[in-house]
Design a protein around this motif. Sequence first.
Motif, PDB file in Angstrom:
ATOM      1  N   LEU A   7       0.730  -1.332  -0.153  1.00 29.23           N
ATOM      2  CA  LEU A   7      -0.037  -0.112   0.206  1.00 29.23           C
ATOM      3  C   LEU A   7       0.807   1.278   0.153  1.00 29.23           C
ATOM      4  O   LEU A   7       1.923   1.225   0.885  1.00 29.23           O
ATOM      5  N   HIS A   8       0.638   2.016  -1.078  1.00 32.84           N
ATOM      6  CA  HIS A   8       1.284   3.320  -1.106  1.00 32.84           C
ATOM      7  C   HIS A   8       0.677   4.646  -0.460  1.00 32.84           C
ATOM      8  O   HIS A   8      -0.542   4.882  -1.345  1.00 32.84           O
ATOM      9  N   TYR A   9       0.752   5.062   0.551  1.00 33.49           N
ATOM     10  CA  TYR A   9       0.000   6.206   0.993  1.00 33.49           C
ATOM     11  C   TYR A   9       0.722   6.938   2.031  1.00 33.49           C
ATOM     12  O   TYR A   9       1.858   6.690   2.612  1.00 33.49           O
ATOM     13  N   THR A  10       0.239   7.932   2.470  1.00 28.12           N
ATOM     14  CA  THR A  10       0.774   8.675   3.833  1.00 28.12           C
ATOM     15  C   THR A  10       0.435   7.925   5.123  1.00 28.12           C
ATOM     16  O   THR A  10      -0.266   6.938   4.878  1.00 28.12           O
ATOM     17  N   LYS A  11       0.914   8.285   6.136  1.00 29.90           N
ATOM     18  CA  LYS A  11       1.086   7.579   7.269  1.00 29.90           C
ATOM     19  C   LYS A  11      -0.069   7.970   8.256  1.00 29.90           C
ATOM     20  O   LYS A  11      -0.110   8.242   9.199  1.00 29.90           O
ATOM     21  N   GLY A  12      -1.343   7.999   7.718  1.00 31.09           N
ATOM     22  CA  GLY A  12      -2.364   8.378   7.903  1.00 31.09           C
ATOM     23  C   GLY A  12      -3.639   7.685   7.605  1.00 31.09           C
ATOM     24  O   GLY A  12      -3.707   6.515   6.615  1.00 31.09           O
ATOM     25  N   ARG A  13      -4.878   7.891   7.936  1.00 34.46           N
ATOM     26  CA  ARG A  13      -5.964   7.134   7.743  1.00 34.46           C
ATOM     27  C   ARG A  13      -6.521   7.501   6.137  1.00 34.46           C
ATOM     28  O   ARG A  13      -6.116   6.747   5.156  1.00 34.46           O
ATOM     29  N   GLY A  14      -7.146   8.834   6.014  1.00 38.35           N
ATOM     30  CA  GLY A  14      -7.407   9.266   4.555  1.00 38.35           C
ATOM     31  C   GLY A  14      -8.189   8.217   3.826  1.00 38.35           C
ATOM     32  O   GLY A  14      -8.907   7.201   4.350  1.00 38.35           O
ATOM     33  N   THR A  37       7.013  12.542   2.063  1.00 33.37           N
ATOM     34  CA  THR A  37       7.484  14.080   1.542  1.00 33.37           C
ATOM     35  C   THR A  37       6.835  14.366   0.208  1.00 33.37           C
ATOM     36  O   THR A  37       6.649  13.113  -0.436  1.00 33.37           O
ATOM     37  N   LYS A  38       6.902  15.637  -0.306  1.00 34.34           N
ATOM     38  CA  LYS A  38       6.414  15.876  -1.639  1.00 34.34           C
ATOM     39  C   LYS A  38       7.125  15.119  -2.827  1.00 34.34           C
ATOM     40  O   LYS A  38       6.860  14.690  -3.842  1.00 34.34           O
ATOM     41  N   GLU A  39       8.515  14.819  -2.382  1.00 27.45           N
ATOM     42  CA  GLU A  39       9.284  14.107  -3.292  1.00 27.45           C
ATOM     43  C   GLU A  39       9.030  12.639  -3.653  1.00 27.45           C
ATOM     44  O   GLU A  39       9.043  12.062  -4.460  1.00 27.45           O
ATOM     45  N   ASP A  40       8.713  12.057  -2.435  1.00 22.25           N
ATOM     46  CA  ASP A  40       8.152  10.610  -2.378  1.00 22.25           C
ATOM     47  C   ASP A  40       6.886  10.462  -3.442  1.00 22.25           C
ATOM     48  O   ASP A  40       6.908   9.355  -4.189  1.00 22.25           O
ATOM     49  N   LEU A  41       5.999  11.528  -3.262  1.00 27.55           N
ATOM     50  CA  LEU A  41       4.781  11.357  -4.082  1.00 27.55           C
ATOM     51  C   LEU A  41       5.226  11.743  -5.738  1.00 27.55           C
ATOM     52  O   LEU A  41       4.781  11.050  -6.764  1.00 27.55           O
ATOM     53  N   GLU A  42       6.233  12.703  -5.897  1.00 25.21           N
ATOM     54  CA  GLU A  42       6.663  12.937  -7.157  1.00 25.21           C
ATOM     55  C   GLU A  42       7.334  11.759  -7.777  1.00 25.21           C
ATOM     56  O   GLU A  42       7.363  11.449  -9.075  1.00 25.21           O
ATOM     57  N   LYS A 218       1.392  19.782   3.233  1.00 31.69           N
ATOM     58  CA  LYS A 218       2.873  19.917   2.591  1.00 31.69           C
ATOM     59  C   LYS A 218       3.101  19.082   1.322  1.00 31.69           C
ATOM     60  O   LYS A 218       3.608  19.546   0.150  1.00 31.69           O
ATOM     61  N   ILE A 219       2.642  17.798   1.517  1.00 31.63           N
ATOM     62  CA  ILE A 219       2.874  16.998   0.586  1.00 31.63           C
ATOM     63  C   ILE A 219       1.944  17.191  -0.947  1.00 31.63           C
ATOM     64  O   ILE A 219       2.481  17.255  -1.903  1.00 31.63           O
ATOM     65  N   PHE A 220       0.664  17.655  -0.399  1.00 26.63           N
ATOM     66  CA  PHE A 220      -0.132  17.729  -1.320  1.00 26.63           C
ATOM     67  C   PHE A 220      -0.546  19.085  -1.816  1.00 26.63           C
ATOM     68  O   PHE A 220      -1.513  19.322  -2.682  1.00 26.63           O
ATOM     69  N   ASN A 221       0.273  20.045  -1.316  1.00 27.57           N
ATOM     70  CA  ASN A 221       0.087  21.469  -1.531  1.00 27.57           C
ATOM     71  C   ASN A 221      -1.481  21.967  -1.244  1.00 27.57           C
ATOM     72  O   ASN A 221      -1.977  22.484  -2.229  1.00 27.57           O
TER      73      ASN A 221
END
Length: 222
Positions: A7-14, A37-42, A218-221
């Motif tokens: 699973l690829h996502y932030t460290k939270g529920r969402g 981080t934003k870089e991980d998503l990019e 920060k990650i998703f602006n």
Amino acid sequence: MAGKPKLHYTKGRGKMESIRWLLAAAGVEFEEEFIETKEDLEKLRNDGDLMFQQVPMVEIDGMKMVQTRAILSYIAAKYNLYGKDLKERAWIDMYVEGTTDLMGMIMYLPFQPADTKEKNLALITERATNRYFPVYEKALKAHGHDYLVGNKLSWADIHLLEAILMAEECKPDILSAFPLLQAFKGRISNIPTIKKFLQPGSQRKPPADEKFIAVVRKIFNI
């Protein structure tokens, strides 16, 4: 043997939390690669792993699946949690869409300005007690079964329990007028795989706090 879903996502529920719930209820072990981080998503975007440039993304059965609903439907069908025929599937879909609407309201509450939170919390409580929970209470009363559809555990039950627990975090006595849902909560919470997921130390994520919200913005602006 195929590897564990990743699973690829932030460290939270969402939007990933319902996917975690469904896999856990099915007894499926999974791995998580957190976007911190934003870089991980990019990197995921630049590597071509995100069909629509968005997460959640789940690696499963040789696919890199995106779109929450598509992922959930696939897992539900794969692990026999999606009814025995088209009619049962339609009922499961309707119930799931209802709980998704309610959970969406709760999910975005921490991201709202402080001056609107109280008003939105009141709206969540009103919708839960007048629009959503009466539907499930009535369904359980009408057929007298332990589960919402086909007298067998399905995605609809798992999703409803998740929604109930989220609503109780907003208002602990929110089920006070729904005795059948109170009993349902007890039953479904005690299914061994779900009980395990509800224990401390599982991959279930806590409600969003200020620190997590700042990271997400920060990650998703946003």
